[in-house]
Design a protein around this motif. Sequence first.
Motif, PDB file in Angstrom:
ATOM      1  N   GLU A  56       0.827  -1.200   0.000  1.00  0.00           N
ATOM      2  CA  GLU A  56       0.000   0.000   0.000  1.00  0.00           C
ATOM      3  C   GLU A  56       0.869   1.261   0.000  1.00  0.00           C
ATOM      4  O   GLU A  56       0.602   2.216  -0.735  1.00  0.00           O
ATOM      5  CB  GLU A  56      -0.921  -0.011   1.217  1.00  0.00           C
ATOM      6  N   LYS A  57       1.911   1.247   0.800  1.00  0.00           N
ATOM      7  CA  LYS A  57       2.823   2.402   0.860  1.00  0.00           C
ATOM      8  C   LYS A  57       3.458   2.645  -0.507  1.00  0.00           C
ATOM      9  O   LYS A  57       3.535   3.786  -0.971  1.00  0.00           O
ATOM     10  CB  LYS A  57       3.895   2.162   1.922  1.00  0.00           C
ATOM     11  N   LYS A  58       3.904   1.583  -1.157  1.00  0.00           N
ATOM     12  CA  LYS A  58       4.523   1.698  -2.485  1.00  0.00           C
ATOM     13  C   LYS A  58       3.506   2.231  -3.503  1.00  0.00           C
ATOM     14  O   LYS A  58       3.825   3.136  -4.284  1.00  0.00           O
ATOM     15  CB  LYS A  58       5.063   0.340  -2.925  1.00  0.00           C
ATOM     16  N   LEU A  59       2.311   1.691  -3.502  1.00  0.00           N
ATOM     17  CA  LEU A  59       1.277   2.157  -4.439  1.00  0.00           C
ATOM     18  C   LEU A  59       0.955   3.629  -4.213  1.00  0.00           C
ATOM     19  O   LEU A  59       0.804   4.393  -5.169  1.00  0.00           O
ATOM     20  CB  LEU A  59       0.007   1.315  -4.299  1.00  0.00           C
ATOM     21  N   ASN A  60       0.863   4.030  -2.959  1.00  0.00           N
ATOM     22  CA  ASN A  60       0.538   5.422  -2.650  1.00  0.00           C
ATOM     23  C   ASN A  60       1.686   6.378  -2.953  1.00  0.00           C
ATOM     24  O   ASN A  60       1.465   7.578  -3.113  1.00  0.00           O
ATOM     25  CB  ASN A  60       0.097   5.565  -1.195  1.00  0.00           C
ATOM     26  N   SER A  61       2.911   5.836  -3.047  1.00  0.00           N
ATOM     27  CA  SER A  61       4.060   6.695  -3.363  1.00  0.00           C
ATOM     28  C   SER A  61       4.185   6.968  -4.865  1.00  0.00           C
ATOM     29  O   SER A  61       4.921   7.862  -5.273  1.00  0.00           O
ATOM     30  CB  SER A  61       5.358   6.068  -2.847  1.00  0.00           C
ATOM     31  N   LEU A  62       3.465   6.203  -5.673  1.00  0.00           N
ATOM     32  CA  LEU A  62       3.509   6.399  -7.125  1.00  0.00           C
ATOM     33  C   LEU A  62       2.690   7.621  -7.517  1.00  0.00           C
ATOM     34  O   LEU A  62       1.714   7.971  -6.843  1.00  0.00           O
ATOM     35  CB  LEU A  62       2.974   5.154  -7.839  1.00  0.00           C
ATOM     36  N   SER A  63       3.048   8.218  -8.617  1.00  0.00           N
ATOM     37  CA  SER A  63       2.344   9.412  -9.081  1.00  0.00           C
ATOM     38  C   SER A  63       0.914   9.096  -9.486  1.00  0.00           C
ATOM     39  O   SER A  63       0.672   8.227 -10.323  1.00  0.00           O
ATOM     40  CB  SER A  63       3.075  10.023 -10.282  1.00  0.00           C
ATOM     41  N   SER A  64      -0.016   9.817  -8.911  1.00  0.00           N
ATOM     42  CA  SER A  64      -1.420   9.631  -9.286  1.00  0.00           C
ATOM     43  C   SER A  64      -1.769  10.412 -10.547  1.00  0.00           C
ATOM     44  O   SER A  64      -2.906  10.392 -10.992  1.00  0.00           O
ATOM     45  CB  SER A  64      -2.340  10.029  -8.134  1.00  0.00           C
ATOM     46  N   THR A  69      -1.350   4.205 -13.341  1.00  0.00           N
ATOM     47  CA  THR A  69      -1.033   4.103 -11.912  1.00  0.00           C
ATOM     48  C   THR A  69      -2.254   4.454 -11.081  1.00  0.00           C
ATOM     49  O   THR A  69      -2.590   3.767 -10.118  1.00  0.00           O
ATOM     50  CB  THR A  69       0.141   5.038 -11.552  1.00  0.00           C
ATOM     51  N   ARG A  70      -2.937   5.512 -11.462  1.00  0.00           N
ATOM     52  CA  ARG A  70      -4.125   5.949 -10.712  1.00  0.00           C
ATOM     53  C   ARG A  70      -5.205   4.873 -10.737  1.00  0.00           C
ATOM     54  O   ARG A  70      -5.858   4.608  -9.723  1.00  0.00           O
ATOM     55  CB  ARG A  70      -4.660   7.273 -11.299  1.00  0.00           C
ATOM     56  N   SER A  71      -5.368   4.224 -11.882  1.00  0.00           N
ATOM     57  CA  SER A  71      -6.355   3.135 -11.970  1.00  0.00           C
ATOM     58  C   SER A  71      -5.998   1.987 -11.036  1.00  0.00           C
ATOM     59  O   SER A  71      -6.867   1.418 -10.372  1.00  0.00           O
ATOM     60  CB  SER A  71      -6.465   2.626 -13.407  1.00  0.00           C
ATOM     61  N   LEU A  72      -4.711   1.646 -10.984  1.00  0.00           N
ATOM     62  CA  LEU A  72      -4.273   0.574 -10.101  1.00  0.00           C
ATOM     63  C   LEU A  72      -4.457   0.964  -8.632  1.00  0.00           C
ATOM     64  O   LEU A  72      -4.893   0.150  -7.810  1.00  0.00           O
ATOM     65  CB  LEU A  72      -2.808   0.233 -10.380  1.00  0.00           C
TER      66      LEU A  72
END
Length: 141
Positions: A56-64, A69-72
């Motif tokens: 979750e931390k890694k996903l939230n650190s990606l650019s929205s 990325t936002r879809s994922l």
Amino acid sequence: MFRGVATLNLDSKGRLAVPSRHRDFLLSYCAGRLIVTADPSKCLLIYPLSDWEPIEKKLNSLSSFNPQTRSLQRLLVGNASDVELDSAGRILVPTPLRQFANLETSAALEGQGNKCELWDEEKWNQKITEALAFSDGGMPP
């Protein structure tokens, strides 16, 4: 470590009995605290909370700002639900996630190392049939 597959039934309230071979591990490893979320392949992913948090931390650190990325993020983080093993060793699969994965009564719980996948049993059987196509020379490199 989760391995193997088990065919399980969801009760009328959407509760699923976790196989006994996993219960003791889950109680000692994460105090029975789990995350259930959606997967792009239309199954559900079940993680011990401690294994989910870095993802979750890694996903939230990606650019929205990146649409993929936002879809994922929407799919995985937006659908993540905290669940706990009850005294009978069951988890309550939230209704929106049951609907997403088309889970009604019969399901397949498949171990995938640090997580499990939860499939509608019929869809799981289709996936196994597709996997058998590898024996016809379709094995990926």
